[in-house]
Design a protein around this motif. Structure first.
Motif, PDB file in Angstrom:
ATOM      1  N   ASP A   1       0.073  11.744  -1.360  1.00  0.00           N
ATOM      2  CA  ASP A   1      -1.021  10.951  -0.778  1.00  0.00           C
ATOM      3  C   ASP A   1      -0.884  10.885   0.740  1.00  0.00           C
ATOM      4  OD1 ASP A   1      -1.935  10.445  -3.270  1.00  0.00           O
ATOM      5  OD2 ASP A   1      -0.731   8.630  -3.500  1.00  0.00           O
TER       6      ASP A   1
ATOM      7  N   ILE B   1      -1.961  13.923   2.385  1.00  0.00           N
ATOM      8  CA  ILE B   1      -3.431  14.027   2.458  1.00  0.00           C
ATOM      9  C   ILE B   1      -3.946  13.175   3.609  1.00  0.00           C
ATOM     10  CG2 ILE B   1      -5.579  13.342   1.308  1.00  0.00           C
ATOM     11  CD1 ILE B   1      -4.412  14.349  -1.280  1.00  0.00           C
ATOM     12  N   ILE B   2      -3.403  11.945   3.697  1.00  0.00           N
ATOM     13  CA  ILE B   2      -3.868  11.033   4.751  1.00  0.00           C
ATOM     14  C   ILE B   2      -3.592  11.623   6.136  1.00  0.00           C
ATOM     15  CG2 ILE B   2      -3.441   8.784   5.834  1.00  0.00           C
ATOM     16  CD1 ILE B   2      -2.965   7.766   2.888  1.00  0.00           C
TER      17      ILE B   2
ATOM     18  N   LEU C   1       0.827  -1.197   0.000  1.00  0.00           N
ATOM     19  CA  LEU C   1       0.000   0.000   0.000  1.00  0.00           C
ATOM     20  C   LEU C   1       0.873   1.264   0.000  1.00  0.00           C
ATOM     21  CD1 LEU C   1      -3.090   0.495   0.213  1.00  0.00           C
ATOM     22  CD2 LEU C   1      -2.743   0.930   2.629  1.00  0.00           C
TER      23      LEU C   1
ATOM     24  N   ILE D   1       2.407   2.085  -3.404  1.00  0.00           N
ATOM     25  CA  ILE D   1       1.633   2.722  -4.480  1.00  0.00           C
ATOM     26  C   ILE D   1       1.296   4.168  -4.164  1.00  0.00           C
ATOM     27  CG2 ILE D   1       0.663   0.596  -5.476  1.00  0.00           C
ATOM     28  CD1 ILE D   1      -1.931   1.374  -3.863  1.00  0.00           C
ATOM     29  N   MET D   2       1.605   4.601  -2.912  1.00  0.00           N
ATOM     30  CA  MET D   2       1.260   5.970  -2.549  1.00  0.00           C
ATOM     31  C   MET D   2       2.440   6.916  -2.735  1.00  0.00           C
ATOM     32  SD  MET D   2      -1.252   5.879   0.677  1.00  0.00           S
ATOM     33  CE  MET D   2      -0.197   4.966   1.731  1.00  0.00           C
ATOM     34  N   THR D   3       2.100   8.113  -3.154  1.00  0.00           N
ATOM     35  CA  THR D   3       3.154   9.122  -3.284  1.00  0.00           C
ATOM     36  C   THR D   3       3.209   9.926  -1.980  1.00  0.00           C
ATOM     37  OG1 THR D   3       1.608  10.748  -4.077  1.00  0.00           O
ATOM     38  CG2 THR D   3       2.683   9.365  -5.741  1.00  0.00           C
TER      39      THR D   3
END
Lengths: 136, 336
Positions: A12, A15-16, A4, A7-9
Motif C-alpha cells: 500500500d 502505491i501511495i 492508519l 492497517i497498511m501493508t
C-alpha cells in the motif's frame, strides 16, 4: 496516523508513494516542457524586403562555410556563415557606403546586419538568449 | 481492504485535482511575433496573448506601414512631401497629424532647437537622405542653416492647416519611429494586449512582462566601436516606458580618417562628434527618440545637465568609451 499505518501493508505504502511521485511529476511536467522548448539551437535568419529568404541552423555552419546569394533592388548581396558566425561578405557595387559589410561578423542573438539599399537584414535567433532586444 | 481502496481513491482525487489546478494556472498564453523591414530598419513586434494574436500583429504592421507612408519625405505622395512641396499655401491635415506637428514644435522648443524638424536641407547636402555622402561646401552649409527654424512651421488650428515657407523642408528621421511605435502601443492597449514589446531599429517600447519567461522585458545597449557587442554589465529590464539610442555608428561615412555621422548639429551644420551614443529611457517612444538625438547633439556636459534636471527621463551616455548614467537609470539595470 499510527492506526492508519498499521492497517497498511508495504505494498500500500508503495502505491501511495507512487501516486505522490506521479502527482509531483505531473505538476512539473509543464515547466519541464517549456524549459525544453527554450533550449532550441540558434538559427541564422536572412530576410529580404521583410520576407525570410533563408534559415540556417548555426550548427550546420560548424567547420562548414555556407555562402548565400540574395538578390535585391540594387544587385546581389553575398552572405557568409561559418563556425557560428555570419557576415555580409559582399555588397553590390551600387551600395555607396557598404555599412552592412563594415558591420562585420555577428555570432549571437541581439544584433543584426542591415543593408538598407538592398533591403536585406540578417540576424541570429536563439530561444536561449535572455535578451528581448538591443537598443542601438 | 475497503479502507485501503478509499485511501487510494482519495489520493487519486487529490492527484487529479492538483493536475487540473496546474492545467488551469498553466500559461495558455503564447508568444506571437513578427519581424518586418520598414522605415529602413527591422521592426519587431512581440505580443503575449491567450487568444490568437496573428491578426493583432498584422494590424500593427499595417499601422506602421500606413504611418510610414504618411511621414516618409522620400515618398512623393506622403503628407510630409505635400507639406514640403506645397506648405507655402498651407496643407490641410488630419487632427492626428496636427497633433504630431504641435508636439514636434514643443520638443524643438524644449531642446532649444537641438532637435529641429526643419533640418531636411542640411541632411540633403550631406547626402544622408538619398544620394551619396559628401562633405558639403561651407557656403552650402551656411545657406542650409538659414532654412532651419522650427518656428517657421505654422499650425492653423482653425482649419487644420500646416504652413511651411517655400524653401524649408521637414525631415522626421529623429521622431517618426518613436511616434509610430507609440501608435502601435495605443492600438495594442486598446485591444487589451497588456504584455508586449515593440522594437523598431533599436527604438523600443514595452508593456507589462515577458510572462513566458516570468520576467520583465530585457534590453541590451550596443557598445560603440565594437561591432555587435553589448554592455554585458548594463542589461536593462523594464515593464513600461520606452528606450531609444542615438549613436554615430548608425549612419556615417569616413573621409580622411574622420567619421561623419548622420547626427547633424542644426547649430553648426556639422555632425556632432563629442559623444558616441546616448540612450534615453522615457515614458513614450517619441520622446525617447527625439531626446536621444537632441542630447547627442548637445554633447557630454550639456546632456548630463539636462538629464539630471529632468524628472521624466533617465540617460546613459558614452564618450570615448567612458560611461555615464543618471541615478534613475540605475533603477532599470537587471539586478542579478
Amino acid at each position: 496516523m499510527y492506526k492508519l499505518l498499521k492497517i497498511m501493508t508495504a505494498y500500500d505504502i508503495m502505491i501511495i508513494i507512487g501516486v505522490i511521485l506521479l502527482s509531483i511529476a505531473i505538476l512539473f511536467l509543464p515547466f519541464w516542457n517549456s524549459e525544453n522548448a527554450d533550449s532550441g539551437d540558434q538559427v541564422i535568419y536572412i530576410s529580404q524586403e521583410g520576407e525570410i529568404v533563408q534559415k540556417i541552423p548555426v550548427k550546420e555552419t560548424i567547420n562548414n562555410r555556407i555562402i548565400v546569394e540574395v538578390e535585391g533592388p540594387i544587385g546581389t548581396s553575398i552572405i557568409e556563415a561559418y563556425n557560428g558566425k555570419v557576415r555580409m561578405k559582399e555588397a553590390p557595387e551600387k551600395d555607396p557606403e557598404k555599412i552592412c559589410v563594415k558591420t562585420g561578423w555577428i555570432n549571437r542573438a541581439g544584433p543584426s546586419i542591415i543593408c538598407v539599399p538592398n533591403k536585406i537584414s540578417i540576424w541570429i535567433e536563439s530561444e536561449k538568449s535572455d535578451l528581448d532586444g538591443v537598443t542601438w | 481492504m475497503k479502507n485501503k481502496i478509499a485511501i487510494i481513491i482519495i489520493l487519486l482525487i487529490i492527484t487529479i485535482s492538483l493536475f487540473l489546478i496546474v492545467q488551469q494556472t498553466e500559461n495558455k498564453e503564447k508568444l506571437y511575433t513578427e519581424k518586418v523591414f520598414i522605415m529602413d530598419t527591422v521592426v519587431e513586434i512581440k505580443i503575449i496573448s491567450e487568444n490568437d494574436g496573428n491578426d493583432i500583429i498584422s494590424e500593427s504592421i499595417k499601422i506602421i506601414k500606413d504611418w510610414n507612408k504618411r511621414l516618409d519625405r522620400y515618398n512623393n505622395n506622403s503628407m510630409i512631401s505635400k507639406i514640403n512641396n506645397y506648405g507655402e499655401s498651407g496643407v490641410e491635415v488630419s487632427s492626428e497629424m496636427r497633433e504630431l506637428f504641435f508636439r514636434l514644435k514643443e520638443y524643438a522648443k524644449l531642446t532649444e532647437g537641438n532637435f529641429d524638424p526643419t533640418i531636411a536641407p542640411l541632411i540633403d547636402i550631406w547626402g544622408f537622405g538619398e544620394g551619396e555622402n559628401k562633405i558639403p561646401d561651407k557656403n552650402d552649409i551656411k545657406s542650409a542653416l538659414q532654412l532651419i527654424n522650427y518656428n517657421d512651421i505654422k499650425i492653423d488650428k482653425g482649419n487644420n492647416k500646416i504652413y511651411l515657407p517655400k524653401e524649408s523642408k521637414i525631415d522626421l528621421g529623429a521622431a517618426a519611429k518613436g511616434f509610430i511605435i507609440d501608435k502601435v502601443y495605443e492600438y495594442l492597449k486598446e485591444n487589451n494586449i497588456d504584455n508586449f514589446f515593440i522594437n523598431a531599429g533599436g527604438n523600443i517600447r514595452v508593456s507589462g512582462l515577458n510572462t513566458l519567461k516570468n520576467r520583465k522585458w530585457t534590453i541590451g545597449i550596443r557598445k560603440p566601436r565594437f561591432n555587435n557587442q553589448i554592455y554585458n554589465d548594463y542589461i536593462l529590464e523594464i515593464s513600461k516606458g520606452a528606450i531609444a539610442t542615438s549613436g554615430d555608428y548608425e549612419r556615417y561615412f569616413i573621409k580622411n580618417n574622420k567619421r561623419y555621422s548622420h547626427l547633424l548639429d542644426p547649430n553648426t551644420g556639422y555632425p556632432a562628434r563629442e559623444l558616441q551614443s546616448v540612450t534615453i529611457y522615457s515614458s513614450n517612444a517619441m520622446s525617447a527618440d527625439i531626446l536621444s538625438t537632441a542630447l547627442f547633439i548637445m554633447g557630454w556636459e550639456n546632456a548630463k545637465k539636462e538629464i539630471k534636471k529632468s524628472d521624466n527621463i533617465a540617460g546613459f551616455l558614452i564618450k570615448d568609451g567612458e560611461i555615464w548614467y543618471s541615478e534613475d537609470f540605475e533603477d532599470i539595470f537587471t539586478k542579478n
